[in-house]
Design an enzyme around this catalytic site. Structure first.
Site, short mmCIF file in Angstrom:
data_model
loop_
_atom_site.label_atom_id
_atom_site.label_comp_id
_atom_site.label_asym_id
_atom_site.label_seq_id
_atom_site.Cartn_x
_atom_site.Cartn_y
_atom_site.Cartn_z
N SER A 142 0.84 -1.20 0.00
CA SER A 142 0.00 0.00 0.00
C SER A 142 0.87 1.24 0.00
CB SER A 142 -0.88 0.05 1.26
OG SER A 142 -1.53 1.30 1.38
N TYR A 155 -2.00 -0.99 10.34
CA TYR A 155 -2.14 -1.38 8.92
C TYR A 155 -0.87 -1.02 8.14
CZ TYR A 155 -3.94 -1.16 4.11
OH TYR A 155 -4.12 -1.31 2.76
P1 NAD Z 1 -11.99 -4.96 0.16
O1 NAD Z 1 -12.26 -4.93 1.61
O2 NAD Z 1 -12.96 -4.33 -0.78
O3 NAD Z 1 -11.79 -6.49 -0.33
C1 NAD Z 1 -10.96 -7.35 0.37
C2 NAD Z 1 -11.27 -8.78 -0.02
O4 NAD Z 1 -10.41 -9.64 0.75
C3 NAD Z 1 -12.71 -9.20 0.30
O5 NAD Z 1 -13.26 -9.92 -0.77
C4 NAD Z 1 -12.55 -10.08 1.53
O6 NAD Z 1 -13.56 -11.09 1.67
C5 NAD Z 1 -11.19 -10.69 1.31
N1 NAD Z 1 -10.57 -11.17 2.55
C6 NAD Z 1 -10.49 -10.52 3.74
N2 NAD Z 1 -9.93 -11.31 4.67
C7 NAD Z 1 -9.65 -12.49 4.06
C8 NAD Z 1 -9.10 -13.72 4.49
N3 NAD Z 1 -8.70 -13.91 5.77
N4 NAD Z 1 -8.95 -14.71 3.59
C9 NAD Z 1 -9.36 -14.55 2.31
N5 NAD Z 1 -9.92 -13.43 1.85
C10 NAD Z 1 -10.06 -12.40 2.71
O7 NAD Z 1 -10.55 -4.31 0.01
P2 NAD Z 1 -9.78 -3.74 -1.31
O8 NAD Z 1 -9.83 -2.28 -1.27
O9 NAD Z 1 -10.21 -4.47 -2.51
O10 NAD Z 1 -8.28 -4.15 -0.92
C11 NAD Z 1 -7.58 -5.22 -1.54
C12 NAD Z 1 -6.11 -5.13 -1.13
O11 NAD Z 1 -5.56 -3.89 -1.55
C13 NAD Z 1 -5.89 -5.21 0.38
O12 NAD Z 1 -4.70 -5.95 0.65
C14 NAD Z 1 -5.68 -3.77 0.76
O13 NAD Z 1 -4.93 -3.63 1.93
C15 NAD Z 1 -4.94 -3.24 -0.46
N6 NAD Z 1 -5.03 -1.79 -0.65
C16 NAD Z 1 -6.24 -1.18 -0.82
C17 NAD Z 1 -6.28 0.20 -1.01
C18 NAD Z 1 -7.58 0.94 -1.19
O14 NAD Z 1 -7.57 2.17 -1.14
N7 NAD Z 1 -8.69 0.29 -1.44
C19 NAD Z 1 -5.09 0.95 -1.03
C20 NAD Z 1 -3.89 0.28 -0.85
C21 NAD Z 1 -3.86 -1.09 -0.67
#
Ligand code: NAD
Length: 261
Positions: A142, A155
């Site tokens: 991230s 985080y």
């Molecule tokens: P989100 O919450 O929309 O989706 C996350 C997905 O991960 C969900 O489908 C959830 O069911 C699944 N998940 C959660 N815990 C789990 C587990 N123990 N086992 C299997 N699946 C699991 O989040 P997102 O925004 O799509 O984020 C995806 C990735 O990108 C994450 O690692 C997040 O930290 C990273 N990220 C997101 C952002 C942002 O702004 N959205 C920015 C930087 C990094």
């Protein structure tokens, strides 16, 4: 354009959000995709990709679950060439208020989950593994691992750990002749459930006047002048999955419009 025909990709957390976009883009480039998620809505997401894709229920913190998810991918889709360790959680808190249980949850999913993905991905893709052809692993860190944001201390620490694990995994893979590249990306803020939730949290914790103000502060820091979109992250993952990135290894690539520079 990038052609991933004949490749098999496993995407954790692929039921929704960034992972869903990555799964869609990998499938769009011709790969067969296994969506692995605790959320069983991932089965519908996989079905919406069309024929030749699959869903397996996986909690990334469960080692036995990894063994069966990887085996299901090799058996049903014919191999494993690309692993995207995308599943992650974010629980916002001021550091003065942070709860041990919430810390443990983030350590579990973001660090343990990614570590187990690296372990089972590398074992499967290395020459003596069930897939045995090398390949590409992409970890999702991230922008929070590159610059400081309020409300996400733990985080941010877990995402820095993802960054460091990426480098060491790439080093070991090279030294031991696994033929697997390991890279990570640092996404900027994308208004998925997680991203929109973070903007709300920053407002409710009193750090900004409103979620819109929090989003405005992010855009202000971003030379490209906007938030990230799911497709921005998905395209970067397709590139790192493909031979177009064949000499990129052990790298962390910002996909944040310049926010983290
Ligand atoms: P989100 O919450 O929309 O989706 C996350 C997905 O991960 C969900 O489908 C959830 O069911 C699944 N998940 C959660 N815990 C789990 C587990 N123990 N086992 C299997 N699946 C699991 O989040 P997102 O925004 O799509 O984020 C995806 C990735 O990108 C994450 O690692 C997040 O930290 C990273 N990220 C997101 C952002 C942002 O702004 N959205 C920015 C930087 C990094």
């Amino acid at each position: 354009s990038i052609d991933l025909t004949g490749r098999v990709a496993l995407v954790t957390g692929g039921a929704q959000g960034l992972g869903e976009g990555m799964a869609r883009a990998l499938a769009g480039a011709g790969a067969r995709v296994m969506i692995a998620d605790v959320n069983e809505a991932g089965a519908d997401t996989a079905a919406s990709l069309g024929e030749g894709h699959g869903y397996v229920r996986l909690d990334v913190t469960d080692e036995a679950g990894w063994e069966s998810a990887v085996a299901a991918t090799v058996d049903q889709l014919g191999g494993l060439d690309v692993l995207v360790n995308n599943a992650g959680i974010e629980i916002s808190s001021l550091i003065t208020e942070v709860e041990p249980d919430d810390i443990r949850k983030m350590l579990d999913v973001n660090i343990l989950g990614t570590a187990l993905g690296l372990k089972h991905g590398l074992r499967t893709m290395r020459p003596d593994g069930a897939a045995g052809k090398g390949g590409s692993i992409i970890n999702i860190s991230s922008v929070a691992a590159t610059i400081a944001f309020p409300a996400i201390s733990i985080y941010s620490g877990t995402k820095s750990a993802v960054d460091r694990m990426t480098r060491v995994a790439a080093m070991e893979s090279g030294k031991l002749g696994y033929g697997v590249r390991v890279n990570c990306i640092y996404p900027g803020l994308v208004p998925t459930a997680m991203g929109a939730g973070l903007a709300n949290d920053m407002a409710s914790l009193g750090l900004y006047g409103s979620p819109e103000e929090a989003v405005g502060a992010v855009i202000e820091l971003t030379p490209s002048g906007r938030l990230g979109e799911v497709e921005d992250m998905a395209d970067a993952v397709v590139f790192l999955a493909s031979d177009a990135s064949r000499f990129i290894n052990g790298a962390g690539i910002p996909v944040d419009g310049g926010m983290g520079m």
